[in-house]
Design a protein around this motif. Structure first.
Motif, mmCIF file in Angstrom:
data_model
loop_
_atom_site.group_PDB
_atom_site.id
_atom_site.type_symbol
_atom_site.label_atom_id
_atom_site.label_comp_id
_atom_site.label_asym_id
_atom_site.label_seq_id
_atom_site.Cartn_x
_atom_site.Cartn_y
_atom_site.Cartn_z
ATOM 1 N N TYR A 9 -37.552 -17.796 6.070
ATOM 2 C CA TYR A 9 -36.959 -18.461 7.234
ATOM 3 C C TYR A 9 -36.029 -17.511 7.990
ATOM 4 O O TYR A 9 -36.089 -17.390 9.225
ATOM 5 N N LEU A 10 -35.168 -16.800 7.249
ATOM 6 C CA LEU A 10 -34.220 -15.878 7.889
ATOM 7 C C LEU A 10 -34.943 -14.720 8.580
ATOM 8 O O LEU A 10 -34.502 -14.236 9.637
ATOM 9 N N GLU A 11 -36.049 -14.238 7.987
ATOM 10 C CA GLU A 11 -36.796 -13.147 8.611
ATOM 11 C C GLU A 11 -37.376 -13.597 9.958
ATOM 12 O O GLU A 11 -37.402 -12.830 10.930
ATOM 13 N N ILE A 12 -37.845 -14.846 9.978
ATOM 14 C CA ILE A 12 -38.369 -15.362 11.255
ATOM 15 C C ILE A 12 -37.250 -15.460 12.285
ATOM 16 O O ILE A 12 -37.412 -15.060 13.453
ATOM 17 N N ILE A 13 -36.105 -15.991 11.850
ATOM 18 C CA ILE A 13 -34.969 -16.115 12.772
ATOM 19 C C ILE A 13 -34.487 -14.741 13.217
ATOM 20 O O ILE A 13 -34.084 -14.538 14.385
ATOM 21 N N ARG A 14 -34.536 -13.752 12.308
ATOM 22 C CA ARG A 14 -34.050 -12.419 12.673
ATOM 23 C C ARG A 14 -34.940 -11.776 13.733
ATOM 24 O O ARG A 14 -34.473 -10.959 14.543
ATOM 25 N N ILE A 15 -36.236 -12.098 13.725
ATOM 26 C CA ILE A 15 -37.111 -11.587 14.789
ATOM 27 C C ILE A 15 -36.648 -12.133 16.134
ATOM 28 O O ILE A 15 -36.668 -11.448 17.155
ATOM 29 N N ARG A 16 -36.213 -13.394 16.129
ATOM 30 C CA ARG A 16 -35.745 -14.007 17.375
ATOM 31 C C ARG A 16 -34.367 -13.496 17.787
ATOM 32 O O ARG A 16 -34.108 -13.243 18.960
ATOM 33 N N GLN A 27 -32.021 -24.162 2.247
ATOM 34 C CA GLN A 27 -32.367 -23.835 3.627
ATOM 35 C C GLN A 27 -31.570 -24.678 4.620
ATOM 36 O O GLN A 27 -31.223 -24.205 5.708
ATOM 37 N N THR A 28 -31.279 -25.924 4.276
ATOM 38 C CA THR A 28 -30.490 -26.767 5.176
ATOM 39 C C THR A 28 -29.126 -26.142 5.450
ATOM 40 O O THR A 28 -28.640 -26.126 6.595
ATOM 41 N N LEU A 29 -28.505 -25.605 4.392
ATOM 42 C CA LEU A 29 -27.199 -24.967 4.578
ATOM 43 C C LEU A 29 -27.331 -23.707 5.436
ATOM 44 O O LEU A 29 -26.461 -23.429 6.284
ATOM 45 N N VAL A 30 -28.406 -22.951 5.222
ATOM 46 C CA VAL A 30 -28.612 -21.740 6.027
ATOM 47 C C VAL A 30 -28.882 -22.114 7.486
ATOM 48 O O VAL A 30 -28.370 -21.470 8.415
ATOM 49 N N GLU A 31 -29.682 -23.162 7.704
ATOM 50 C CA GLU A 31 -29.941 -23.611 9.077
ATOM 51 C C GLU A 31 -28.646 -23.992 9.779
ATOM 52 O O GLU A 31 -28.442 -23.687 10.957
ATOM 53 N N ASN A 32 -27.759 -24.684 9.049
ATOM 54 C CA ASN A 32 -26.468 -25.059 9.632
ATOM 55 C C ASN A 32 -25.669 -23.818 10.024
ATOM 56 O O ASN A 32 -25.031 -23.763 11.087
ATOM 57 N N ALA A 33 -25.687 -22.809 9.126
ATOM 58 C CA ALA A 33 -24.930 -21.581 9.399
ATOM 59 C C ALA A 33 -25.472 -20.875 10.645
ATOM 60 O O ALA A 33 -24.702 -20.350 11.465
ATOM 61 N N ILE A 34 -26.797 -20.848 10.800
ATOM 62 C CA ILE A 34 -27.397 -20.187 11.958
ATOM 63 C C ILE A 34 -27.138 -20.986 13.236
ATOM 64 O O ILE A 34 -26.634 -20.462 14.239
ATOM 65 N N LYS A 35 -27.481 -22.278 13.166
ATOM 66 C CA LYS A 35 -27.451 -23.095 14.382
ATOM 67 C C LYS A 35 -26.037 -23.323 14.906
ATOM 68 O O LYS A 35 -25.793 -23.245 16.117
ATOM 69 N N HIS A 36 -25.097 -23.598 14.002
ATOM 70 C CA HIS A 36 -23.746 -23.975 14.441
ATOM 71 C C HIS A 36 -22.738 -22.832 14.351
ATOM 72 O O HIS A 36 -21.643 -22.949 14.907
ATOM 73 N N GLY A 37 -23.106 -21.757 13.632
ATOM 74 C CA GLY A 37 -22.144 -20.673 13.460
ATOM 75 C C GLY A 37 -22.509 -19.383 14.153
ATOM 76 O O GLY A 37 -21.716 -18.830 14.923
ATOM 77 N N LEU A 38 -23.729 -18.887 13.902
ATOM 78 C CA LEU A 38 -24.073 -17.532 14.342
ATOM 79 C C LEU A 38 -24.827 -17.506 15.671
ATOM 80 O O LEU A 38 -24.595 -16.615 16.495
ATOM 81 N N GLU A 39 -25.760 -18.428 15.888
ATOM 82 C CA GLU A 39 -26.519 -18.409 17.145
ATOM 83 C C GLU A 39 -25.609 -18.574 18.368
ATOM 84 O O GLU A 39 -25.759 -17.838 19.354
ATOM 85 N N PRO A 40 -24.636 -19.503 18.337
ATOM 86 C CA PRO A 40 -23.778 -19.640 19.521
ATOM 87 C C PRO A 40 -22.798 -18.485 19.701
ATOM 88 O O PRO A 40 -22.240 -18.319 20.790
ATOM 89 N N LYS A 41 -22.605 -17.676 18.666
ATOM 90 C CA LYS A 41 -21.641 -16.577 18.749
ATOM 91 C C LYS A 41 -22.279 -15.392 19.478
ATOM 92 O O LYS A 41 -23.362 -14.919 19.087
ATOM 93 N N PRO A 42 -21.647 -14.874 20.494
ATOM 94 C CA PRO A 42 -22.257 -13.789 21.293
ATOM 95 C C PRO A 42 -22.690 -12.595 20.454
ATOM 96 O O PRO A 42 -23.781 -12.043 20.659
ATOM 97 N N GLY A 43 -21.871 -12.186 19.522
ATOM 98 C CA GLY A 43 -22.224 -10.997 18.736
ATOM 99 C C GLY A 43 -22.994 -11.290 17.486
ATOM 100 O O GLY A 43 -23.322 -10.375 16.717
ATOM 101 N N GLY A 44 -23.311 -12.584 17.230
ATOM 102 C CA GLY A 44 -24.026 -12.917 16.006
ATOM 103 C C GLY A 44 -23.143 -12.746 14.786
ATOM 104 O O GLY A 44 -21.916 -12.856 14.851
ATOM 105 N N GLY A 45 -23.741 -12.425 13.649
ATOM 106 C CA GLY A 45 -22.961 -12.244 12.428
ATOM 107 C C GLY A 45 -23.840 -12.168 11.208
ATOM 108 O O GLY A 45 -25.036 -11.857 11.293
ATOM 109 N N THR A 46 -23.247 -12.491 10.062
ATOM 110 C CA THR A 46 -23.915 -12.320 8.768
ATOM 111 C C THR A 46 -23.946 -13.646 8.009
ATOM 112 O O THR A 46 -23.004 -14.436 8.068
ATOM 113 N N VAL A 47 -25.037 -13.838 7.306
ATOM 114 C CA VAL A 47 -25.165 -14.967 6.371
ATOM 115 C C VAL A 47 -25.149 -14.408 4.955
ATOM 116 O O VAL A 47 -25.909 -13.478 4.642
#
Length: 420
Positions: free
Chosen positions: A286-293, A319-339
């Motif tokens: 899942y993360l590899e797919i998101i990282r391509i995006r 995966q639900t916890l990771v989705e939350n981290a991406i959707k609500h934490g890292l995707e909205p952040k301009p510089g992204g980040g780390t999980v």
């Protein structure tokens, strides 16, 4: 008929012998004695005694439906097998005795598994003044007594029940109990049978209720599982379609990760438990797919010991916890980040943490919180109080969510049968 006649004859002979001894003693005493009075008293006494014996026969026939030596006896003995352990059988017999009418002086000794009680004898034919002339009523108390002893036998309770008059055994030759002890023995036996049947019905109701609750639990788990199925599949396929025109290599990589993701998703078609290792592989895909995006805006670090990869974990939860981290934490952040994904064991528990350095709690992202609610509800349904979800602020920024579950190796089994 023969037994009935013998019973009446036995009592008549006993009273005749007693009257003969009394007459001889009376005649031997000095003074004037009217010898003509003795036969009259004898025949009156015998009439009362024989009448009482026939009344006893009639009442025994009404109670037992038949007349035999056991039913006619003043003293009744029963052996009752109760299919419960001795302590429970004792409680049952104690309650049955205490509910008898006219019960008195109940003594319960739980350690010795014995119950003793006195019970006032009823007057089935009333208490007319003529009956008070019956010599049989002059021999002592008109009370009965009950003794019940429970003997443990191979995990069950064997009850020895004694119902007898409150008088010495010799009195049985001269007096009848009008079937009252037979009635007491039958009443206690019926009470025990009723309570055992009620216990069985309660067990059947409890089993049916447990089965119903299990079905409802499985249905709720399936519903919650369906709610957390990833919607990114549609976005992934749309992105892959677009990349086939602009960057076929990236499209091929994305489809490869999607295949890997689906391969690890197939076992989760029901609510059987997965393993931490399988869930980690699914989440990596899942993360590899998101990282391509997201490109360089997304980084991930995983620290899960090999010894913990076989631990049972509900599917899609990591995966639900990771989705939350991406959707609500890292995707909205301009510089992204780390999980970060890491797992640790603490005695009989395993803690799995997903942390990010995204926007954290201070920024509204438009989420409904349904993912975390479903995680908590699934944990409750599967493990009860043995599992939990804790969500706290990460330092210096972001959020950390930790799932705590029992340290149980996964096995192909129904999820509702998980034990620590």
């Amino acid at each position: 008929m023969f037994k009935s006649l013998f019973f009446v004859l036995r009592i008549a002979l006993a009273w005749s012998a007693l009257f003969l001894v009394g007459s001889l003693f009376w005649s031997a005493t000095p003074g004037y004695h009217d010898q003509h009075l003795i036969p009259l008293v004898y025949f009156i006494t015998l009439a009362f005694v024989i009448t009482g014996a026939f009344s006893h026969l009639g009442r025994v026939r009404l109670i037992a439906g038949e007349v035999d030596s056991s039913a006619l006896a003043n003293r009744q003995r029963r052996r009752i097998e109760i299919p419960f352990e001795a302590g429970e059988a004792f409680d049952l017999i104690d309650a049955a005795i205490r509910e008898l009418p006219r019960i008195e002086e109940v003594e319960s000794a739980r350690d010795s598994l014995q119950v003793r009680a006195k019970i006032r004898r009823p007057q089935p034919y009333g208490r007319h003044w003529v009956q008070r002339l019956n010599p049989a009523d002059w021999l002592g108390s008109l009370r009965n007594q009950i003794t019940a002893t429970v003997t443990p036998v191979n995990g069950t309770g064997s009850v020895t029940l004694l119902c007898e008059p409150e008088a010495a055994a010799w009195s049985d030759w001269f007096r009848v109990d009008d079937g009252t002890n037979l009635e007491n023995a039958e009443a206690v036996t019926r009470a025990i049978a009723r309570r055992v049947a009620e216990h069985r019905r309660n067990e059947q109701r409890a089993a049916a209720q447990a089965a119903t609750e299990k079905e409802l639990t499985v249905a709720r788990l399936n519903l919650l599982h369906a709610q957390v199925e990833p919607h990114f599949l549609y976005n992934t396929l749309a992105s892959a379609q677009l990349l086939t025109r602009t960057d076929p290599a990236q499209a091929d990589r994305m489809l490869g990760h999607l295949i890997q993701y689906l391969r690890h998703s197939l076992p989760s078609s029901d609510e059987s438990l997965s393993t931490l290792g399988d869930e980690l592989e699914r989440t990596r895909a899942y993360l590899e797919i998101i990282r391509i995006r997201m490109g360089a805006r997304l980084a991930m670090e995983v620290d899960v010991p090999d010894a913990l990869r076989a631990i049972a974990l509900p599917p899609m939860m990591l995966q639900t916890l990771v989705e939350n981290a991406i959707k609500h934490g890292l995707e909205p952040k301009p510089g992204g980040g780390t999980v970060w994904i890491f797992a640790r064991r603490d005695e009989d528990r395993v803690m799995v943490t997903v942390a990010d350095n995204g926007q954290g709690f201070g920024v509204a992202t438009g989420g409904t919180g349904i993912g975390l609610k479903n995680v908590r509800e699934r944990l409750r349904l599967l493990y009860g109080e043995r599992a939990s979800l804790a969500v706290v602020a990460n330092v210096p920024e972001g959020v950390a969510a930790t799932i705590t579950v029992p340290a149980v190796a996964a096995a192909p089994a129904d999820a509702s049968k998980v034990t620590p």
